[in-house]
Scaffold this motif. Structure first.
Motif, PDB file in Angstrom:
ATOM      1  N   LEU A  13       0.836  -1.205   0.000  1.00 15.19           N
ATOM      2  CA  LEU A  13       0.000   0.000   0.000  1.00 15.19           C
ATOM      3  C   LEU A  13       0.871   1.256   0.000  1.00 15.19           C
ATOM      4  N   SER A  14       1.947   1.219   0.768  1.00 12.34           N
ATOM      5  CA  SER A  14       2.863   2.360   0.830  1.00 12.34           C
ATOM      6  C   SER A  14       3.509   2.620  -0.526  1.00 12.34           C
ATOM      7  N   MET A  15       3.864   1.547  -1.231  1.00  9.05           N
ATOM      8  CA  MET A  15       4.472   1.688  -2.552  1.00  9.05           C
ATOM      9  C   MET A  15       3.496   2.317  -3.544  1.00  9.05           C
ATOM     10  N   LEU A  16       2.224   1.917  -3.474  1.00  2.00           N
ATOM     11  CA  LEU A  16       1.218   2.494  -4.357  1.00  2.00           C
ATOM     12  C   LEU A  16       1.062   3.990  -4.103  1.00  2.00           C
ATOM     13  N   ILE A  17       1.059   4.365  -2.828  1.00  2.58           N
ATOM     14  CA  ILE A  17       0.955   5.788  -2.470  1.00  2.58           C
ATOM     15  C   ILE A  17       2.194   6.543  -2.941  1.00  2.58           C
ATOM     16  N   ALA A  18       3.365   5.946  -2.739  1.00  2.00           N
ATOM     17  CA  ALA A  18       4.617   6.575  -3.172  1.00  2.00           C
ATOM     18  C   ALA A  18       4.625   6.781  -4.681  1.00  2.00           C
ATOM     19  N   GLY A  19       4.088   5.807  -5.410  1.00  2.00           N
ATOM     20  CA  GLY A  19       4.003   5.938  -6.866  1.00  2.00           C
ATOM     21  C   GLY A  19       3.106   7.096  -7.263  1.00  2.00           C
ATOM     22  N   GLY A  20       1.994   7.242  -6.555  1.00  2.00           N
ATOM     23  CA  GLY A  20       1.092   8.350  -6.855  1.00  2.00           C
ATOM     24  C   GLY A  20       1.740   9.701  -6.606  1.00  2.00           C
ATOM     25  N   VAL A  21       2.462   9.825  -5.490  1.00  2.00           N
ATOM     26  CA  VAL A  21       3.150  11.081  -5.170  1.00  2.00           C
ATOM     27  C   VAL A  21       4.241  11.361  -6.205  1.00  2.00           C
ATOM     28  N   THR A  22       5.003  10.319  -6.574  1.00  2.00           N
ATOM     29  CA  THR A  22       6.068  10.468  -7.574  1.00  2.00           C
ATOM     30  C   THR A  22       5.499  10.923  -8.912  1.00  2.00           C
ATOM     31  N   GLY A  23       4.422  10.277  -9.347  1.00  2.00           N
ATOM     32  CA  GLY A  23       3.811  10.631 -10.631  1.00  2.00           C
ATOM     33  C   GLY A  23       3.249  12.043 -10.626  1.00  2.00           C
ATOM     34  N   LEU A  24       2.614  12.426  -9.522  1.00  2.00           N
ATOM     35  CA  LEU A  24       2.055  13.777  -9.399  1.00  2.00           C
ATOM     36  C   LEU A  24       3.158  14.834  -9.522  1.00  2.00           C
ATOM     37  N   GLY A  32      10.807  12.751 -14.910  1.00  2.00           N
ATOM     38  CA  GLY A  32      10.284  11.414 -14.668  1.00  2.00           C
ATOM     39  C   GLY A  32      11.272  10.501 -13.998  1.00  2.00           C
ATOM     40  N   GLY A  33      12.403  11.042 -13.573  1.00  2.00           N
ATOM     41  CA  GLY A  33      13.455  10.208 -13.028  1.00  2.00           C
ATOM     42  C   GLY A  33      13.598  10.292 -11.530  1.00  2.00           C
ATOM     43  N   GLY A  34      14.823   9.998 -11.098  1.00  2.00           N
ATOM     44  CA  GLY A  34      15.087   9.855  -9.680  1.00  2.00           C
ATOM     45  C   GLY A  34      15.066  11.128  -8.876  1.00  2.00           C
ATOM     46  N   THR A  35      15.114  12.281  -9.514  1.00  2.00           N
ATOM     47  CA  THR A  35      15.078  13.529  -8.765  1.00  2.00           C
ATOM     48  C   THR A  35      13.851  13.590  -7.876  1.00  2.00           C
ATOM     49  N   VAL A  36      12.744  13.030  -8.349  1.00  2.00           N
ATOM     50  CA  VAL A  36      11.514  12.965  -7.554  1.00  2.00           C
ATOM     51  C   VAL A  36      11.407  11.631  -6.833  1.00  2.00           C
ATOM     52  N   VAL A  38      13.658   9.344  -5.819  1.00  2.00           N
ATOM     53  CA  VAL A  38      14.583   9.037  -4.718  1.00  2.00           C
ATOM     54  C   VAL A  38      14.123   9.643  -3.391  1.00  2.00           C
ATOM     55  N   PRO A  39      13.832  10.950  -3.318  1.00  2.00           N
ATOM     56  CA  PRO A  39      13.383  11.483  -2.025  1.00  2.00           C
ATOM     57  C   PRO A  39      12.057  10.892  -1.551  1.00  2.00           C
ATOM     58  N   VAL A  40      11.142  10.578  -2.476  1.00  2.00           N
ATOM     59  CA  VAL A  40       9.868   9.965  -2.074  1.00  2.00           C
ATOM     60  C   VAL A  40      10.115   8.562  -1.512  1.00  2.00           C
ATOM     61  N   LEU A  41      10.926   7.764  -2.213  1.00  2.00           N
ATOM     62  CA  LEU A  41      11.242   6.417  -1.745  1.00  2.00           C
ATOM     63  C   LEU A  41      12.030   6.459  -0.431  1.00  2.00           C
ATOM     64  N   TYR A  42      12.903   7.434  -0.315  1.00  2.00           N
ATOM     65  CA  TYR A  42      13.697   7.591   0.909  1.00  2.00           C
ATOM     66  C   TYR A  42      12.796   7.764   2.127  1.00  2.00           C
TER      67      TYR A  42
END
Length: 282
Positions: A13-24, A32-36, A38-42
Motif C-alpha cells: 500500500l505504501s508503494m502504491l501511495i509513493a508511486g502516486g506522489v512520484t507521478g504527481l 520522470g526520473g530519480g530527482t523525484v 529518490v526522495p519519495v522512496l527515501y
C-alpha cells in the motif's frame, strides 16, 4: 504469519501511495526520473523502518529500476520525431556505462553520507540554475572535443548512478551550456536514461546482495520483495500509480507559467537538499 502478511500488505500500500506522489510531482515539474523518486522512496523506506545504512542506496537502486521502462518509451518517442542527437549519444555510450559501473562498485562500499552528498551537490546546482539562471549562461556555442565529451560522459555516469537518476539533469545542463536547444537536450537525455538505468539497476543488485543478509528482519530488503538494493515491490507497484497520477500533475502544471514552474521545482530541489543535509549533520 499474520504479522508477516500485514507487513507485506502495508509495504504494498505504501508503494502504491509513493508511486502516486512520484507521478504527481513528475507531471507537475516535467521530470520522470530519480530527482523525484529518490526522495519519495527515501521517506517511504525510512517510515517503514529500513536502517539508515542502506536507506539511501535502496532508494537509488529502486529508482534506477523504475526509470528503465519510462526511459525506453521516452527515447523511442523522441527518436521517432528525429530530435535525438545520436552522434553525441554514441560518443557517450561507452564512458557513461563505464561511469555507471564504477558508481555501482562505489555504492557497494560507500558510506550512506556519500549518496546524500552527491544528491545535495547536483540537485543544488540544478536548483540554482532554475532559480537564477539566464539564457546567456553558456560556456561556448559548440560542443567541446571528443575527449572532453567522453570525460563528461564518464562523470555523468558516475554521478547519475550515485543519485539514482537517468542523467537528464546533468546532460541537459551540459548541452544547454554549449548552446544546444533544450528540446534536443531533453530528447538526447532520454537515450542516456537507458544507458544509465539498465546497468545501474543491475549494479545495485550486485552492490546490495550481501547487505540483505545483514538485516534479516527488514522485509523490504529480503527476496522475493527485493534483489539487492532494488525493491521489486517498488518497481512493480510504483510505476502503475505514477503513470496514473502523472496527468494530474501535468494538468496542474499547465495552470502555471513557465517561470512559476521553474521556481517551484527549484524550491522543491532546495528543500530536498536541506532535508538530506540535516540528516547528514544529525
Amino acid at each position: 504469519m499474520g504479522i508477516e502478511f500485514q507487513e507485506l500488505l502495508w509495504l504494498a500500500l505504501s508503494m502504491l501511495i509513493a508511486g502516486g506522489v512520484t507521478g504527481l510531482l513528475a507531471g507537475l515539474f516535467g521530470v520522470g526520473g530519480g530527482t523525484v523518486a529518490v526522495p519519495v522512496l527515501y521517506e517511504l523506506f525510512r517510515y517503514l523502518g529500513v536502517p539508515e545504512d542502506v536507506l539511501m542506496p535502496l532508494s537509488i537502486g529502486t529508482s534506477l529500476a523504475i526509470i528503465i521502462p519510462t526511459s525506453i518509451r521516452s527515447y523511442r518517442a523522441h527518436l521517432a520525431r528525429g530530435a535525438v542527437d545520436t552522434s553525441l549519444l554514441k560518443a557517450w555510450a561507452v564512458p557513461v556505462v563505464a561511469g555507471v559501473i564504477a558508481g555501482s562498485v562505489i555504492a557497494r562500499y560507500a558510506p550512506a553520507e556519500l549518496f546524500k552528498f552527491v544528491f545535495i551537490v547536483v540537485a543544488g546546482v540544478s536548483a540554482i540554475r532554475l532559480l537564477f539562471g539566464k539564457d546567456s549562461w553558456k560556456l561556448a556555442d559548440q560542443l567541446p572535443g571528443k575527449l572532453a565529451i567522453r570525460f563528461c560522459g564518464l562523470i555523468i555516469g558516475v554521478l547519475s548512478s550515485l543519485m539514482g537518476i537517468g542523467g537528464g539533469q546533468l546532460s541537459n545542463l551540459f548541452m544547454t551550456f554549449y548552446n544546444r536547444p533544450i528540446h534536443q537536450a531533453v530528447a538526447t537525455s532520454s537515450g542516456l536514461g537507458i544507458l544509465i538505468s539498465i546497468p545501474g539497476a543491475l549494479g545495485y543488485i550486485y552492490a546490495g546482495w550481501p547487505r540483505a543478509a545483514q538485516f534479516p528482519d527488514v522485509a523490504a530488503l529480503q527476496p522475493p520483495l527485493a534483489l539487492g538494493y532494488v525493491s521489486l515491490l517498488g518497481f512493480f507497484l510504483v510505476i502503475p500509480t505514477s503513470i496514473l497520477a502523472a496527468p494530474v500533475g501535468v494538468k496542474l502544471a499547465h495552470s502555471l507559467s513557465k517561470r512559476k514552474l521553474e521556481v517551484a521545482f527549484g524550491v522543491f530541489l532546495l528543500l530536498i537538499c536541506l532535508r538530506f543535509l540535516i540528516s547528514v549533520i544529525y
